[in-house]
Write a protein that holds these residues in place. Structure first.
Motif, short mmCIF file in Angstrom:
data_model
loop_
_atom_site.label_atom_id
_atom_site.label_comp_id
_atom_site.label_asym_id
_atom_site.label_seq_id
_atom_site.Cartn_x
_atom_site.Cartn_y
_atom_site.Cartn_z
N ILE A 146 0.86 -0.50 -0.08
CA ILE A 146 0.00 -0.11 0.00
C ILE A 146 0.81 1.53 -0.40
O ILE A 146 0.13 2.24 -0.91
CB ILE A 146 -0.99 0.08 0.99
CG1 ILE A 146 -1.70 1.14 1.11
CG2 ILE A 146 -0.13 0.37 2.23
CD1 ILE A 146 -3.05 1.16 2.04
N VAL A 147 1.93 1.36 0.75
CA VAL A 147 2.68 2.37 1.05
C VAL A 147 3.18 2.53 -0.77
O VAL A 147 3.38 3.72 -1.32
CB VAL A 147 4.25 2.32 0.97
CG1 VAL A 147 5.25 3.44 0.92
CG2 VAL A 147 3.50 2.19 2.84
N ILE A 148 4.28 1.91 -1.96
CA ILE A 148 4.00 1.82 -3.26
C ILE A 148 2.82 2.21 -3.81
O ILE A 148 3.11 2.79 -4.36
CB ILE A 148 4.54 0.36 -3.33
CG1 ILE A 148 5.89 -0.62 -2.38
CG2 ILE A 148 4.98 0.33 -5.05
CD1 ILE A 148 6.87 -1.52 -3.44
N GLU A 149 1.81 1.24 -3.09
CA GLU A 149 0.44 2.13 -4.14
C GLU A 149 0.85 3.97 -3.54
O GLU A 149 0.26 4.41 -5.48
CB GLU A 149 0.12 1.66 -3.91
CG GLU A 149 -1.85 2.12 -4.98
CD GLU A 149 -3.08 1.24 -3.94
OE1 GLU A 149 -3.79 1.71 -4.23
OE2 GLU A 149 -2.95 0.13 -3.38
N GLU A 205 1.73 10.12 -10.41
CA GLU A 205 0.82 9.74 -11.11
C GLU A 205 1.28 8.89 -12.08
O GLU A 205 0.98 8.51 -13.38
CB GLU A 205 0.55 10.78 -12.13
CG GLU A 205 -0.17 12.18 -10.68
CD GLU A 205 -0.04 13.52 -12.29
OE1 GLU A 205 0.20 13.61 -13.41
OE2 GLU A 205 -0.34 14.71 -11.53
N THR A 206 2.24 7.49 -11.54
CA THR A 206 2.30 6.65 -12.08
C THR A 206 1.65 4.86 -12.11
O THR A 206 1.80 3.91 -12.27
CB THR A 206 4.08 6.05 -11.89
OG1 THR A 206 4.33 5.58 -10.66
CG2 THR A 206 4.47 7.00 -12.61
N TRP A 207 1.02 5.07 -10.85
CA TRP A 207 -0.49 3.99 -10.89
C TRP A 207 -0.91 3.58 -11.93
O TRP A 207 -1.93 4.34 -12.79
CB TRP A 207 -0.97 3.95 -9.15
CG TRP A 207 -1.73 2.75 -8.48
CD1 TRP A 207 -2.98 3.36 -8.92
CD2 TRP A 207 -1.39 1.80 -7.97
NE1 TRP A 207 -4.01 1.86 -8.63
CE2 TRP A 207 -2.95 1.14 -8.37
CE3 TRP A 207 -0.19 1.45 -8.23
CZ2 TRP A 207 -2.47 -0.29 -7.21
CZ3 TRP A 207 -0.24 0.15 -7.31
CH2 TRP A 207 -1.82 -0.76 -7.06
N GLN A 208 -1.32 2.05 -12.24
CA GLN A 208 -2.14 1.84 -13.07
C GLN A 208 -3.44 0.87 -12.50
O GLN A 208 -3.43 -0.38 -12.10
CB GLN A 208 -0.96 1.23 -13.97
CG GLN A 208 0.21 1.29 -14.86
CD GLN A 208 -0.89 2.28 -15.53
OE1 GLN A 208 -1.82 2.31 -16.33
NE2 GLN A 208 -0.02 3.74 -15.99
#
Length: 254
Positions: free
Chosen positions: A189-192, A199-202
């Motif tokens: 969740i931290v990486i998310e 603005e790179t979360w898919q």
């Protein structure tokens, strides 16, 4: 910050895990058992801190009068809580961090006041989820029924008084064990959050559907949450069974 080893103009992330040391010192007559369900282990946050360090961030462990230091092998993680804290830096770090990783403890509200993105881990009271703003991610503790040898679904928790319990003994009376988030769950969740801020979360269509299912389930239990609220995406992917709709057994008289 330089004294802590944080490079000038570098991003840093704060994290805090609640334990009993602070209460033991400041309120020695307090029944600490009552709120022990809110506790969590700081060591479970180390993997997340190391992941952030590998991304070029500094990870700073917050707290005062903590139970124990984090492991020595925690490369890239600064144990500010053990090397001398002060009130001003507690506020400053919470106000200036890239985002704050907290739990069900008061310190997270300092970062909230300054409108910092929040990762709320080990959230214990499902019926009392508080939406802190658009940049908030939540991952709850799971509740294990010793009697039925299974995890309770979100609907069973939120649809009964269990989601409102304030004392550890209430969980114990029903044979319910609160399971802390694992190091992997916290790391994910931290990486998310970091990816979302970059603005790179898919986000997949499945992710959208799972979030909608969670909100719909809470709504059916009379808990009205804003559509912007998000549970950790990977946590939901890995725990789809918790979203099942059950004919709930009467676990407690509400």
């Amino acid at each position: 910050l330089l004294d802590l080893g944080v490079a000038e103009d570098a991003d840093f992330i704060c994290f805090h895990a609640r334990d009993e040391a602070f209460t033991n010192s400041t309120q020695p007559d307090w029944n600490r058992y009552e709120s022990s369900y809110r506790n969590c282990k700081a060591s479970n946050y180390v993997a997340a801190g190391q992941a952030l360090a590998s991304r070029g961030h500094f990870a700073i462990r917050m707290g005062s009068l903590i139970d124990r230091p984090i492991p020595d092998e925690s490369a890239g993680v600064i144990d500010y809580a053990t090397i001398g804290t002060n009130d001003f830096m507690d506020i400053y770090l919470s106000a200036k961090c890239r985002f704050f990783i907290g739990c069900t403890s008061g310190l997270v509200t300092i970062a909230q006041i300054f409108r910092k993105p929040l990762v709320l881990t080990n959230y214990a009271r499902l019926s009392e989820i508080v939406w802190y703003g658009p940049d908030t991610l939540i991952v709850p503790k799971k509740l294990w029924s010793r009697t039925e040898q299974r995890y309770l679904a979100f609907g069973e928790i939120a649809g009964s008084n269990i989601g409102n319990f304030l004392h550890t003994e209430q969980f114990d009376e029903l044979g319910i064990e609160l399971i802390e988030n694992t190091p992997e769950e916290i790391r994910e969740i931290v990486i998310e959050m970091d990816d979302r801020l970059n603005e790179t979360w898919q986000e997949t269509e499945v992710d959208v559907q799972l979030q909608e299912r969670f909100l719909s389930l809470m709504e059916s239990c009379g808990i009205h949450l804003p559509p912007q609220l998000k549970i950790g995406a990977i946590f939901l992917r890995n725990n789809i069974d918790l979203l099942r709709r059950l004919k709930m057994k009467v676990l407690i008289r509400c």
